[in-house]
Scaffold this motif. Structure first.
Motif, PDB file in Angstrom:
ATOM      1  N   ASN A 144       0.833  -1.213   0.000  1.00  0.00           N
ATOM      2  CA  ASN A 144       0.000   0.000   0.000  1.00  0.00           C
ATOM      3  C   ASN A 144       0.869   1.266   0.000  1.00  0.00           C
ATOM      4  OD1 ASN A 144      -2.226  -1.649   0.050  1.00  0.00           O
ATOM      5  ND2 ASN A 144      -2.841  -1.176   2.153  1.00  0.00           N
ATOM      6  N   GLN A 145       1.899   1.272   0.825  1.00  0.00           N
ATOM      7  CA  GLN A 145       2.793   2.439   0.858  1.00  0.00           C
ATOM      8  C   GLN A 145       3.470   2.659  -0.490  1.00  0.00           C
ATOM      9  OE1 GLN A 145       5.703   3.298   3.959  1.00  0.00           O
ATOM     10  NE2 GLN A 145       4.742   1.731   5.221  1.00  0.00           N
TER      11      GLN A 145
ATOM     12  N   SER C  12       2.399   1.417   8.257  1.00  0.00           N
ATOM     13  CA  SER C  12       1.700   2.514   7.605  1.00  0.00           C
ATOM     14  C   SER C  12       2.675   3.594   7.162  1.00  0.00           C
ATOM     15  CB  SER C  12       0.681   3.122   8.567  1.00  0.00           C
ATOM     16  OG  SER C  12       1.357   3.662   9.697  1.00  0.00           O
ATOM     17  N   ALA C 158      -1.732   6.888   6.771  1.00  0.00           N
ATOM     18  CA  ALA C 158      -2.243   5.693   6.085  1.00  0.00           C
ATOM     19  C   ALA C 158      -1.482   5.561   4.779  1.00  0.00           C
ATOM     20  CB  ALA C 158      -3.745   5.823   5.822  1.00  0.00           C
ATOM     21  N   ALA C 159      -0.946   4.379   4.527  1.00  0.00           N
ATOM     22  CA  ALA C 159      -0.172   4.111   3.309  1.00  0.00           C
ATOM     23  C   ALA C 159       0.898   5.180   3.082  1.00  0.00           C
ATOM     24  CB  ALA C 159      -1.095   3.982   2.097  1.00  0.00           C
ATOM     25  N   GLY C 160       1.522   5.634   4.167  1.00  0.00           N
ATOM     26  CA  GLY C 160       2.619   6.590   4.068  1.00  0.00           C
ATOM     27  C   GLY C 160       2.178   8.037   3.923  1.00  0.00           C
ATOM     28  N   LEU C 161       0.867   8.271   3.828  1.00  0.00           N
ATOM     29  CA  LEU C 161       0.358   9.629   3.577  1.00  0.00           C
ATOM     30  C   LEU C 161      -0.246  10.197   4.850  1.00  0.00           C
ATOM     31  CD1 LEU C 161      -1.315   8.866   0.152  1.00  0.00           C
ATOM     32  CD2 LEU C 161       0.874  10.012   0.527  1.00  0.00           C
TER      33      LEU C 161
END
Lengths: 169, 169, 169
Positions: A144-145, C12, C158-161
């Motif tokens: 996902n990342q 994450s 979430a997902a790096g954001l």
């Protein structure tokens, strides 16, 4: 490459939101289904999703080979639903996950048509007791990342409502 | 019908946030409690919530019959805490969940007074191994989506802080 | 006291985001590691995190005594990664969690240098069957709420954001 990543929990409405994003473009549309119907529960869920989509959708079944399915979709807008089941299939079949990820990235880089990827967020509960579940959670979070960093837009869905984490609504 | 849905995880501060939303309106207020005290853990949690609320609140216990409780609340601002425990009670008692959902929607449609519903988001962890837990997760997600679509505003709470998914803060 | 709380799920990207927040300030930086390497899985994860950080970081190991570690970090910008493992260590060692929380709050109140705390959100899955896991989930949620109320800014990843729940991006 310019794709949208739709993230969300189980039964959050992420498939429906992703379908609406695709439907902004002219039909026909391609739906790449990664689910495999091993049991009645999965069969019922697949049938429900398929019944919701209309005749403008062509379904391409691709439990493992997403690059081939994306090539088959060609210039049609495409929805991949979902990456988390694809990752499950790769893990259960003991496939090379790093190689599969590289293949997906290459296939996405080569696409010009609208592309929406659906994935589950699975890391917001208690640490699983099962080591395989922990490894899956790590791989899913990493995927996902990686995709969120490459995506043009990222939407997080809760109770059917989108939250824009990146890019355009 | 114009209600607010407050979504969040366990111990996210959703009850406290929902109480603050109700307290914007003049007292007296009604609190519809769906929790049943089967064990000490639940008894302690119920007592803690009740102690936090003051004398301006009347508590109506309604583990199953939300339409009757909403009718009893009448013109008072009402907080329903929470729908996820109500769904648990329906499932454990093998009640007709579709009929209960229709009853709740009808009761909400008939209300004019301020109404805040609290629900848990339970779909952001690993797929549960237990089939009943998976079914519960699907039903809870479906209920949240259905109510979020009808709500005037939807707040998602994390660490006590609200994120507006829809409508007014 | 003016700290940032970075919340997120497993994998994450919360550590990476927190490191980037610290790197806005001049080096040298201090990294307070609460993880203990009981097994190969943890050892691998710790080694991966340590390899990502460069020579500008000094690592202070503090599985339990965060006030001493924060004092040792002194005037350097400091990243505490993570509070959820610290809470796990306190629970497993049967330490006084309320006293430890008070000690952390006092240590944070005395700091002037930039401080970033990382914590896991663990309450968005199905209720755990295990009573200890439920207690942990309650304590972790309570700690996150308490610190979020005191923080100058809170980011959910979430997902790096990042999603800003409070304060500055």
């Amino acid at each position: 490459m310019s794709f949208t990543l739709v993230l969300g929990g189980a039964r959050s409405g992420k498939s429906r939101h992703a379908e609406a994003l695709i439907a902004r473009h002219p039909a026909p549309w391609a739906y790449i289904a990664t689910a495999e119907a091993w049991d009645d529960e999965m069969r019922a869920r697949i049938a429900e999703h398929r019944a919701r989509r209309g005749a403008e959708w062509t379904t391409i079944d691709a439990p493992l080979d997403l690059p081939a399915a994306l090539a088959e979709a060609g210039a049609r807008p495409v929805l991949v639903d979902c990456l988390t089941l694809w990752l499950t299939n790769l893990m259960l079949g003991e496939h090379d996950i790093a190689a599969a990820g590289a293949g997906l990235r290459a296939a996405l880089a080569g696409r010009a048509a609208p592309t929406v990827l659906v994935a589950n967020e699975v890391g917001l509960g208690i640490v699983p007791e099962n080591a395989l579940a922990r490894r899956f959670r790590d791989l899913a979070g990493g995927l996902n990342q990686d995709l969120a960093a490459r995506a043009a837009s990222v939407h997080f869905i809760a109770a059917g409502l989108p939250l824009v984490l990146k890019g355009e609504p």
